[in-house]
Write a protein that holds these residues in place. Structure first.
Motif, mmCIF file in Angstrom:
data_model
loop_
_atom_site.group_PDB
_atom_site.id
_atom_site.type_symbol
_atom_site.label_atom_id
_atom_site.label_comp_id
_atom_site.label_asym_id
_atom_site.label_seq_id
_atom_site.Cartn_x
_atom_site.Cartn_y
_atom_site.Cartn_z
ATOM 1 N N PHE A 175 0.972 -1.178 0.102
ATOM 2 C CA PHE A 175 -0.145 0.001 0.193
ATOM 3 C C PHE A 175 0.844 1.328 0.022
ATOM 4 O O PHE A 175 0.279 2.400 0.121
ATOM 5 N N ARG A 231 10.276 -7.354 4.342
ATOM 6 C CA ARG A 231 10.944 -7.852 5.576
ATOM 7 C C ARG A 231 10.081 -7.303 6.738
ATOM 8 O O ARG A 231 9.935 -8.020 7.902
ATOM 9 N N LEU A 232 10.056 -5.709 6.838
ATOM 10 C CA LEU A 232 9.398 -5.170 8.000
ATOM 11 C C LEU A 232 7.856 -5.310 8.141
ATOM 12 O O LEU A 232 7.201 -5.378 9.147
ATOM 13 N N GLY A 233 7.267 -5.060 6.678
ATOM 14 C CA GLY A 233 5.772 -5.059 6.754
ATOM 15 C C GLY A 233 5.000 -6.259 6.501
ATOM 16 O O GLY A 233 4.006 -6.544 6.922
ATOM 17 N N MET A 250 -2.141 -2.824 7.061
ATOM 18 C CA MET A 250 -1.745 -1.711 8.020
ATOM 19 C C MET A 250 -0.247 -1.392 8.171
ATOM 20 O O MET A 250 0.108 -0.057 8.158
ATOM 21 N N ALA A 251 0.742 -2.522 7.831
ATOM 22 C CA ALA A 251 1.847 -2.492 8.082
ATOM 23 C C ALA A 251 2.526 -1.703 6.898
ATOM 24 O O ALA A 251 3.642 -0.811 6.917
ATOM 25 N N ILE A 290 0.952 0.397 4.803
ATOM 26 C CA ILE A 290 0.474 1.780 4.934
ATOM 27 C C ILE A 290 1.461 2.464 6.124
ATOM 28 O O ILE A 290 1.968 3.853 5.652
ATOM 29 N N ALA A 291 1.757 1.980 7.163
ATOM 30 C CA ALA A 291 2.543 2.616 8.131
ATOM 31 C C ALA A 291 3.835 2.926 7.577
ATOM 32 O O ALA A 291 4.353 3.914 7.682
ATOM 33 N N LEU A 292 4.548 1.911 6.780
ATOM 34 C CA LEU A 292 5.905 2.111 6.338
ATOM 35 C C LEU A 292 6.017 3.258 5.230
ATOM 36 O O LEU A 292 6.748 4.149 5.349
ATOM 37 N N ILE A 296 3.729 5.984 5.231
ATOM 38 C CA ILE A 296 3.662 6.983 6.013
ATOM 39 C C ILE A 296 4.978 7.358 6.453
ATOM 40 O O ILE A 296 5.274 8.733 6.319
ATOM 41 N N ILE A 297 5.625 6.524 7.091
ATOM 42 C CA ILE A 297 7.150 6.918 7.369
ATOM 43 C C ILE A 297 7.871 7.168 6.433
ATOM 44 O O ILE A 297 8.579 8.194 6.545
ATOM 45 N N ASN A 327 6.972 10.914 5.364
ATOM 46 C CA ASN A 327 7.462 11.803 6.363
ATOM 47 C C ASN A 327 8.891 11.965 6.351
ATOM 48 O O ASN A 327 9.369 13.238 6.424
ATOM 49 N N LEU A 328 9.781 10.957 6.220
ATOM 50 C CA LEU A 328 11.303 11.197 6.276
ATOM 51 C C LEU A 328 11.735 11.951 4.962
ATOM 52 O O LEU A 328 12.295 12.845 4.862
ATOM 53 N N ASN A 344 11.187 15.330 5.681
ATOM 54 C CA ASN A 344 12.375 16.030 6.212
ATOM 55 C C ASN A 344 13.567 16.032 5.712
ATOM 56 O O ASN A 344 14.411 16.971 5.904
ATOM 57 N N ARG A 368 9.000 20.031 1.611
ATOM 58 C CA ARG A 368 7.783 19.777 1.166
ATOM 59 C C ARG A 368 7.241 20.275 -0.174
ATOM 60 O O ARG A 368 6.120 20.046 -0.619
#
Lengths: 296, 653
Positions: A43, A85-87, A102-103, A105-107, A109-110, A113-114, A117, A121
């Protein structure tokens, strides 16, 4: 407004639609790769594309466009392997569909965001490797980069297909896609194959990122919409058909540019969902997908 | 005990606005209650049916904008906005769920994600209706002026308005909690859990997976729409970016974090999610919480490492992660830039290490400390085992006729022009070596496969091509070769899923707990207990089905199939894996079923079982019928012997 003029506009719209559609198609192709081996998909695929494009932007100033390409492809593969591996791996083990959705999607988002930064933007200009002046065929303007997009996307899909059919590694991928348990019993390391399919999938996305960036702009928020469109394409074409994503991509790309021109640019994202719902209600396995028979 | 807790909760809710006088906290509690309505509804879809919705923020927004548009364009107020918003949200829910749930896979997640984006675009673009990006302002209604009743409190007018609105929200929350609780305790809740455990068995018990998933999503959408109205009036201003994709993720995070499949979990999760932005706005508070979490992780992890030394490494990973997170929080200068990263990490941590959520974790701990008292044994009796349903076929006519059925998988013909005639009131044996097409026949008869050609006529009607749940409804029940029970439901509930067809009450009956709903539930409970008694499992009524030994699982499957009040019962290898005494019991049970007028088709490899029970035996080999007749004749048929022992047909003949 003469009819000749309106024909020209239509041809112009078709050309832009085809270029956009091929990008959607190549991202959707990435969904298919992982869905085949593991019945899961990323996702955060749009974010894989965005990262590829931004990494490409950082590298391109040092190396130039053509040397940047293999670097971005390698980066995409690593990024995809990390996502798997992580998700995904844990969720495949526990057979939890909510888990991998969910995993990933979370990755996503991260990653976004990174990227915000690191690269900020704002939308950034990506240097084009080819002249930016459009070529003109019978009054229809075509950007050289648009031609590269169409052929680059096709070439990428073709290469992955040839790899899957011809090489022994590719055959392991196909075997896993056909029957994961049986492939495992034959000594194929299926979880490695799944990781590999994620690496390939993110690689195609990263490639799509550097293809499209010179034409649009690049930036941390470029991924979401593209990933979403590719979902629509994957469903319209069918999650199992290589032909489907190309045709699905073209259908969506052309409908969108037409809606954008004849209706309003604000509504250009709407036909995607309408098409998606229509296809799901009429032919749930997609226009080119074949219905699978469930075994008891 | 439970009643006291409920009364205490109501009392606390009543006095709250007078105890905590800060308007800030009053507003916080109102928002938590509103979010809870969404998450309680979302839990039905996400927790129970296991489907992921990424569009609940959009449905919430649809509700809020219905209220906003009605107030802004038509000056229609709060009370009419509620039913309007619920209807609109239900309609959108149906629009999404009807196509998306036709196929299994991540389709609902993909479609709802797209829906969320489209709703944001439409709200922005349709300025003539929604006022576009400028948003809509509304005025919180003054429901009652408590000042006339309680003049001594000396409340200001806005504060009075806030308190009255708080009561409306609190009452709405209580109502939703009650309704959701009733729905999930009813046959609908059982169906939602059953279809997740075994979709195939649900369909074959007449509980359509598709229809129930759609129902779950549509109900859930209705709750989100309702909450949207409350939100619009609570904030008194709504804009398109209130209802972003991020909010959908927050709702999902709330349910996951609080704990799925409970009422406490989603509410707890909503409270955390609402409070989260405050936490992520203040670096010192954030560091304190990260430190606290790390401390808890070290304590809990350390204790676990001592208790379970062999899993020391696995336990160490989350502990180290928590400590790492604390260090990360100390290094951060500006928390707001990394808000989403923190958010993403929380989701990952939950998915990995607390899949049952905080409440699930606490509940498991409590259960270990205080084992729950054994539930009362369900009482059944002999009078309620059978519910007479005589087949409607003329004397001497077949109950089931399979007419030249062919089932082709690619180049392989699993069934090749097979004819089969089953007379009412008989036991029809179906045998053949492995791979001869017996189970394929079962799947064709129950609608799991649609035959390539040929017809299946049951009671004079063609049934091929109809859905499994439809066919189950006509009176064909089955058991499975590889047992398909609803593992997380109790024995009693397993059978009650099979009894789904006896209910006439609707969702409305359940929500309002009408006498009819209660009567039907009680009747079903008695019937289920009686069926359990019939197969000798009454004492285990409240045990989870997955804890049963194999032989008992097969008996439970038979009882569940009987709950369907079938005219035709298909048993697929019921004796497989059973011990000799169990088999004798099984033969006894099968005879009793036949004696009550139910026709049976029996697939079995235990020849003694088939030959003692069957009136007629059909033998399949490589998808073709090679023999049929009374057991003795079939046993002596050389073709049958050849099929089982090898050798060519020519030799045998």
């Amino acid at each position: 407004m003469t009819s000749e003029y309106s024909m020209q506009v239509l041809a112009q719209l078709l050309v832009s639609g085809i270029a956009v559609g091929m990008i959607y198609g190549v991202i959707a192709f990435g969904y298919q790769l992982t869905f085949a081996t593991s019945k899961t998909l990323n996702f955060g695929q749009g974010e894989a594309l965005m990262l590829g494009s931004l990494v490409g932007l950082s590298v391109v100033t040092i190396t130039g466009y053509w040397i940047m390409l293999p670097i971005v492809l390698a980066f995409g593969m690593i990024q995809g392997a990390v996502v798997e591996r992580l998700g995904v791996r844990q969720a495949i083990k526990t057979k939890s569909e909510a888990g991998w959705i969910m995993a990933t999607i979370a990755l996503g988002i991260i990653f976004k965001n990174l990227a915000e930064n690191i690269w900020g933007r704002d939308a950034l200009k990506f240097p084009s490797p080819l002249p930016e002046a459009p070529l003109s065929f019978m009054g229809v303007n075509v950007l050289p980069m648009e031609v590269v997009i169409v052929f680059g996307a096709l070439a990428m899909m073709l290469l992955v297909e040839v790899f899957n059919r011809r090489s022994i590694y590719g055959k392991a991928v196909v075997a896993t896609a056909n029957d994961r348990d049986a492939a495992g019993l034959m000594g194929i390391n299926t979880s490695l194959v799944i990781t590999f399919s994620y690496a390939l999938s993110s690689m195609t996305a990263a490639f799509a990122g550097v293809l499209v960036a010179p034409v649009t702009l690049t930036g941390a928020s470029m991924g979401g919409a593209l990933g979403l469109k590719a979902f629509a394409v994957a469903i319209i074409g069918g999650l199992s058909s290589g032909m489907g994503v190309v045709v699905g991509g073209l259908i969506l790309g052309i409908t969108e540019t037409l809606t954008g021109y004849y209706l309003s640019t604000g509504y250009k994202d709407v036909p995607g969902l309408v098409l998606l719902l229509l296809v799901l209600s009429l032919k749930p396995s997609g226009l080119f997908g074949s219905a699978t028979i469930k075994k008891v | 005990m439970k009643r006291i807790a409920v009364l205490a909760g109501i009392a606390a809710a009543l006095v709250f606005p007078f105890v905590v006088t800060s308007p800030y906290y009053l507003h916080l509690v109102v928002v938590i209650a509103i979010f809870s309505i969404v998450t309680l509804g979302l839990d039905i879809v996400f927790g129970y049916t296991g489907e992921v919705s990424l569009g609940h923020a959009a449905l919430f927004g649809v509700g809020a904008y219905t209220a906003g548009v009605l107030a802004f364009q038509f000056e229609i107020g709060f009370w009419l906005a509620i039913p309007a918003a619920i209807v609109v949200a239900l309609a959108f829910g149906a629009l999404l769920a009807l196509p998306a749930l036709r196929v299994t896979g991540p389709y609902l997640a993909m479609v709802t994600l797209a829906f969320g984006t489209i709703v944001a675009i439409l709200i922005n673009e349709m300025t003539f209706l929604t006022n576009g990006p400028l948003g809509i302002s509304l005025q919180k209604p003054m429901f009652v002026d408590l000042r006339t009743w309680l003049p001594f409190l000396e409340l200001s007018r806005p504060r009075m308005r806030d308190i009255a609105f708080y009561y409306v929200v609190a009452a709405s929350f209580g109502l939703v909690l009650l309704v959701v609780n009733r729905l999930l305790a009813s046959r609908y809740g059982r169906a939602f859990e059953a279809l997740r455990d075994s979709p195939i068995a649900s369909d074959c018990m007449g509980v359509s997976v598709y229809r129930h998933k759609v129902l779950a999503f549509v109900m859930s959408a209705g709750f989100a729409g309702f909450a949207g109205v409350l939100f619009a009036y609570s904030e008194q201003y709504i804009a398109p970016n209130n209802f972003s994709f991020e909010l959908s993720i927050q709702f999902l995070l709330a349910v996951t974090m609080g704990g799925r499949k409970s009422r406490v979990g989603p509410v707890l999760g909503a409270a955390i999610v609402v409070y989260l932005p405050n936490l992520l706005a203040d670096i010192d508070q954030f560091r304190a919480v990260a430190g606290g979490v790390a401390a808890i992780a070290v304590l809990a992890g350390g204790w676990r490492m001592l208790r379970v030394p062999e899993e020391r490494l696995r336990t160490a990973v989350p502990v180290v992660l928590c400590i790492g997170f604390f260090v990360f929080s100390l290094m951060l200068q500006k928390i707001t830039d990394y808000k989403l990263t923190v958010f993403g990490l929380m989701i990952l941590f939950m998915v990995y290490y607390l899949p049952e959520g905080i409440w699930g974790f606490v509940k498991a701990g409590l259960a270990r400390l205080m084992p729950s008292p054994p539930a009362a044994v369900a009482r059944g009796d002999d009078a309620h085992v059978w519910s007479a349903t005589a087949p409607v076929v003329a004397e001497g006519r077949a109950l089931l006729e399979v007419q030249t059925i062919t089932m082709q998988f690619g180049g392989l013909k699993a069934l090749d022009s097979v004819q089969l005639t089953v007379m009412p009131g008989t036991i029809h044996g179906l045998i053949g070596p492995n791979g001869s097409g017996k189970s394929t026949m079962m799947n064709v008869l129950t609608g799991i496969y649609t035959p390539t050609s040929g017809a299946v006529v049951f009671e004079g009607h063609e049934i091929q091509g109809r859905t499994p749940s439809d066919i189950a409804g006509t009176g064909i029940a089955r058991t499975f070769q590889n047992v398909q029970l609803f593992g997380e439901l109790s024995l009693l509930e397993n059978i009650m899923v099979g009894l789904n067809h006896v209910y006439r009450g609707t969702v409305g009956d359940v929500a309002l707990a009408t006498p009819r709903a209660r009567r039907e539930e009680q009747a079903a409970r008695l019937r289920a207990a009686s069926l359990l008694r019939f197969v000798g499992l009454e004492a285990l009524a409240h045990e989870e089905a997955r804890n049963l030994p194999y032989g008992k699982q097969r008996l439970l499957e038979i009882a569940r199939a009987l709950a369907l009040d079938p005219k035709l019962l298909l048993l697929d290898e019921p004796a497989a894996g059973l011990t000799a005494p169990d088999i004798r019991e099984l033969i006894d049970i099968i005879r009793k079923i036949r004696d009550h007028g139910i026709t049976l088709i029996l697939i079995e490899h235990h020849m003694d079982v088939v030959m003692t029970l069957s009136d007629t035996v059909t033998v399949l080999d490589f998808g073709q019928k090679i023999a049929e007749g009374v057991p003795a004749a079939v046993q002596a048929d050389p073709k049958v012997i050849a099929a089982y022992l090898g050798g060519s047909h020519a030799e045998a003949a």
